[in-house]
Design a protein around this motif. Sequence first.
Motif, PDB file in Angstrom:
ATOM      1  N   SER A   8      -8.062   4.320  -1.123  1.00 17.21           N
ATOM      2  CA  SER A   8      -7.375   4.651  -2.375  1.00 17.21           C
ATOM      3  C   SER A   8      -5.942   4.125  -2.367  1.00 17.21           C
ATOM      4  O   SER A   8      -5.256   4.165  -1.341  1.00 17.21           O
ATOM      5  N   MET A   9      -5.489   3.665  -3.527  1.00 14.34           N
ATOM      6  CA  MET A   9      -4.107   3.200  -3.688  1.00 14.34           C
ATOM      7  C   MET A   9      -3.171   4.366  -4.060  1.00 14.34           C
ATOM      8  O   MET A   9      -1.983   4.168  -4.278  1.00 14.34           O
ATOM      9  N   SER A  10      -3.728   5.582  -4.161  1.00 15.83           N
ATOM     10  CA  SER A  10      -2.912   6.773  -4.489  1.00 15.83           C
ATOM     11  C   SER A  10      -3.058   7.777  -3.364  1.00 15.83           C
ATOM     12  O   SER A  10      -3.866   8.693  -3.455  1.00 15.83           O
ATOM     13  N   GLN A  11      -2.276   7.599  -2.317  1.00 15.82           N
ATOM     14  CA  GLN A  11      -2.407   8.526  -1.188  1.00 15.82           C
ATOM     15  C   GLN A  11      -1.094   9.241  -0.900  1.00 15.82           C
ATOM     16  O   GLN A  11      -0.871   9.723   0.204  1.00 15.82           O
ATOM     17  N   HIS A  12      -0.199   9.242  -1.880  1.00 20.24           N
ATOM     18  CA  HIS A  12       1.080   9.938  -1.715  1.00 20.24           C
ATOM     19  C   HIS A  12       1.506  10.484  -3.066  1.00 20.24           C
ATOM     20  O   HIS A  12       1.038  10.011  -4.107  1.00 20.24           O
ATOM     21  N   THR A  72       4.215  -0.744  -3.465  1.00 21.70           N
ATOM     22  CA  THR A  72       4.891  -0.678  -4.761  1.00 21.70           C
ATOM     23  C   THR A  72       6.393  -0.596  -4.514  1.00 21.70           C
ATOM     24  O   THR A  72       6.822  -0.203  -3.424  1.00 21.70           O
ATOM     25  N   ASP A  73       7.164  -0.946  -5.559  1.00 22.01           N
ATOM     26  CA  ASP A  73       8.627  -0.836  -5.451  1.00 22.01           C
ATOM     27  C   ASP A  73       9.115   0.567  -5.795  1.00 22.01           C
ATOM     28  O   ASP A  73      10.302   0.861  -5.653  1.00 22.01           O
ATOM     29  N   ALA A  74       8.216   1.422  -6.302  1.00 28.02           N
ATOM     30  CA  ALA A  74       8.637   2.767  -6.729  1.00 28.02           C
ATOM     31  C   ALA A  74       9.295   3.491  -5.557  1.00 28.02           C
ATOM     32  O   ALA A  74       8.881   3.329  -4.402  1.00 28.02           O
ATOM     33  N   ILE A  78       0.096   1.151   1.987  1.00 28.52           N
ATOM     34  CA  ILE A  78      -1.253   1.527   2.440  1.00 28.52           C
ATOM     35  C   ILE A  78      -1.816   0.368   3.259  1.00 28.52           C
ATOM     36  O   ILE A  78      -1.672  -0.804   2.887  1.00 28.52           O
ATOM     37  N   HIS A  79      -2.435   0.704   4.377  1.00 27.42           N
ATOM     38  CA  HIS A  79      -2.912  -0.307   5.334  1.00 27.42           C
ATOM     39  C   HIS A  79      -4.432  -0.251   5.472  1.00 27.42           C
ATOM     40  O   HIS A  79      -5.034   0.810   5.297  1.00 27.42           O
ATOM     41  N   SER A  80      -4.993  -1.363   5.861  1.00 27.23           N
ATOM     42  CA  SER A  80      -6.446  -1.387   6.069  1.00 27.23           C
ATOM     43  C   SER A  80      -6.797  -0.669   7.368  1.00 27.23           C
ATOM     44  O   SER A  80      -6.113  -0.840   8.380  1.00 27.23           O
ATOM     45  N   SER A  81      -7.874   0.094   7.330  1.00 25.04           N
ATOM     46  CA  SER A  81      -8.307   0.807   8.538  1.00 25.04           C
ATOM     47  C   SER A  81      -9.369   0.030   9.309  1.00 25.04           C
ATOM     48  O   SER A  81      -9.776   0.451  10.389  1.00 25.04           O
ATOM     49  N   VAL A  82      -9.802  -1.086   8.750  1.00 27.35           N
ATOM     50  CA  VAL A  82     -10.851  -1.891   9.416  1.00 27.35           C
ATOM     51  C   VAL A  82     -10.496  -3.374   9.287  1.00 27.35           C
ATOM     52  O   VAL A  82      -9.672  -3.761   8.456  1.00 27.35           O
ATOM     53  N   SER A  83     -11.171  -4.201  10.088  1.00 28.87           N
ATOM     54  CA  SER A  83     -11.106  -5.643   9.826  1.00 28.87           C
ATOM     55  C   SER A  83     -12.395  -6.011   9.104  1.00 28.87           C
ATOM     56  O   SER A  83     -13.447  -5.402   9.327  1.00 28.87           O
ATOM     57  N   GLY A  84     -12.288  -6.974   8.202  1.00 34.55           N
ATOM     58  CA  GLY A  84     -13.468  -7.343   7.420  1.00 34.55           C
ATOM     59  C   GLY A  84     -13.069  -8.098   6.171  1.00 34.55           C
ATOM     60  O   GLY A  84     -12.034  -8.782   6.152  1.00 34.55           O
ATOM     61  N   THR A  85     -13.875  -7.942   5.123  1.00 37.15           N
ATOM     62  CA  THR A  85     -13.652  -8.689   3.882  1.00 37.15           C
ATOM     63  C   THR A  85     -13.567  -7.735   2.696  1.00 37.15           C
ATOM     64  O   THR A  85     -14.360  -6.794   2.599  1.00 37.15           O
ATOM     65  N   GLY A 144       3.850  10.456  -6.020  1.00 38.80           N
ATOM     66  CA  GLY A 144       4.648   9.347  -6.555  1.00 38.80           C
ATOM     67  C   GLY A 144       3.749   8.273  -7.131  1.00 38.80           C
ATOM     68  O   GLY A 144       2.523   8.424  -7.177  1.00 38.80           O
ATOM     69  N   ALA A 145       4.374   7.171  -7.543  1.00 38.80           N
ATOM     70  CA  ALA A 145       3.616   6.098  -8.196  1.00 38.80           C
ATOM     71  C   ALA A 145       2.598   5.493  -7.226  1.00 38.80           C
ATOM     72  O   ALA A 145       2.891   5.319  -6.045  1.00 38.80           O
ATOM     73  N   PRO A 146       1.395   5.180  -7.722  1.00 36.88           N
ATOM     74  CA  PRO A 146       0.397   4.579  -6.834  1.00 36.88           C
ATOM     75  C   PRO A 146       0.819   3.180  -6.384  1.00 36.88           C
ATOM     76  O   PRO A 146       1.660   2.532  -7.013  1.00 36.88           O
ATOM     77  N   CYS A 147       0.208   2.717  -5.308  1.00 39.53           N
ATOM     78  CA  CYS A 147       0.446   1.351  -4.837  1.00 39.53           C
ATOM     79  C   CYS A 147      -0.381   0.376  -5.682  1.00 39.53           C
ATOM     80  O   CYS A 147      -1.378   0.753  -6.300  1.00 39.53           O
ATOM     81  N   LYS A 148       0.058  -0.881  -5.650  1.00 38.09           N
ATOM     82  CA  LYS A 148      -0.740  -1.950  -6.272  1.00 38.09           C
ATOM     83  C   LYS A 148      -1.450  -2.691  -5.146  1.00 38.09           C
ATOM     84  O   LYS A 148      -0.840  -2.966  -4.100  1.00 38.09           O
TER      85      LYS A 148
END
Length: 439
Positions: free
Chosen positions: A36-40, A64-66, A72-79, A42-46
């Motif tokens: 999810s891009m909304s894990q805090h 985001t600049d907010a 937010i970071h990837s928890s896996v390697s992949g595509t 405040g404004a969501p990440c893009k």
Amino acid sequence: MGQQGKHLNSIHVSHEKHTATCATEIMAIPETVCISMSQHIGAPCKPLVAKGDAVKVGQVIGDTDAFVSAPIHSSVSGTVKDIITMRNVMGGKDQMVVIEADGKQEVWEEIKPPVINDMKDFIAAMRASGLVGLGGASFPTHIKLNPKNLDEVETLIVNAAECEPFITSDHRLMLENTQYIIDGVLAVMKYLDIKMAYIGVEENKPDAIEKLNAVIKENGHENDIKVHVLRARYPQGAERVMIYEITGKTMNAGELPAQYGIVLSNVTTFAFIGQYLKTGRPLTTKRITVDGNAIAEPKNIIVPIGTRLADVAAACGGYKAEPKKIIMGGPMMGRAVYSDEFPLVKNNNAILFFDGPQALIPEETGCIKCGMCTRACPFNLLPVSMVEAYENKDADKLNKLKVMQCMECGSCSYVCPAKRPLSFTHKMAKAFVKEAASK
Ligand code: SF4
Ligand code: SF4
């Protein structure tokens, strides 16, 4: 410190800590994660990635600049398989990055321990780590650790109370990653120039208290880091309750601990800080408790963020009965969700899968005016009067009754012999008061 013999109202809840002795396992990487891009707050990440992009573990995939935000970071390697909009557990809609894991868990090349020379570097590192309050609030840590009145802050409090039934993930953390906790505490004390820290732990975790004290001693900090033993009562882990029990200071809803010279965060947050400063590995996994009568193998497990709840259940032996209620968090303040397709987010500390009998909601009967709800409330609120005022849609009365001070801890509902859903009604009353004020 603390008010000798003086405590806020509290209740005894059935602890149900079935997994307290289960050493934490590490979950195998699922086939896909949905981040999810909304894990805090405040404004969501893009999303910073597109469909088809290759990603690695720890790579920044959203930002985001907010001001109030965290990457937010990837928890896996992949595509990256897709970027979708999906309903979240709050009922709103979030953008999600769906990643097909390749199972290699290749780590992003840019990951390295942060170089920190001063407070400014420290705060920048906290933001880069993606850290948000891991005790449930999701407030970005780099903001919390940088209050405007920093020079007035003299006390650090580590909230290590785990008063919700079933949840034992913090308890296991205290036993298994004690040094990281102390490293995190020392770093915050150093960069924020705080002279004294207290770790609030309930008395029903003597092994954790012993381990913390031993590691504090090994590090030579017996004089400036103290373990403060708390009663094993509910809601001991609530911020305002913890602050009162340790410092005797009374804080109102809407105020910040920094106004009282305090910085407070959850024990998991400090352990993450200790680990991040050493490894540079951002927030991509979460230690959670999985329990409930519908799950075959209740346990504590470290799960990649973005894992679907159904995959978490499968990693815990699958369902032994049909789950009739799924709760993200504890049974007192957690959130019931209607599907096991939701993904794990940063601030989850437990998933409870209840079967039919465990999920049964008792039938409500009439109020017998016993007063137990009032005696249970940590803030001496009047639950019956607040319900009445809400039913009469009387915003003035609700304000006079200080409904906004209610933290929806559920203590009043828990003790009510008539099984009235008091806390839920207070939640609706608060929303009503907010709406009335905005007109
Ligand atoms: S839910 Fe609100 S009214 Fe009820 S005990 Fe908790 S703080 Fe008090
Ligand atoms: S605890 Fe329940 S029955 Fe007792 S006064 Fe409160 S609402 Fe009424």
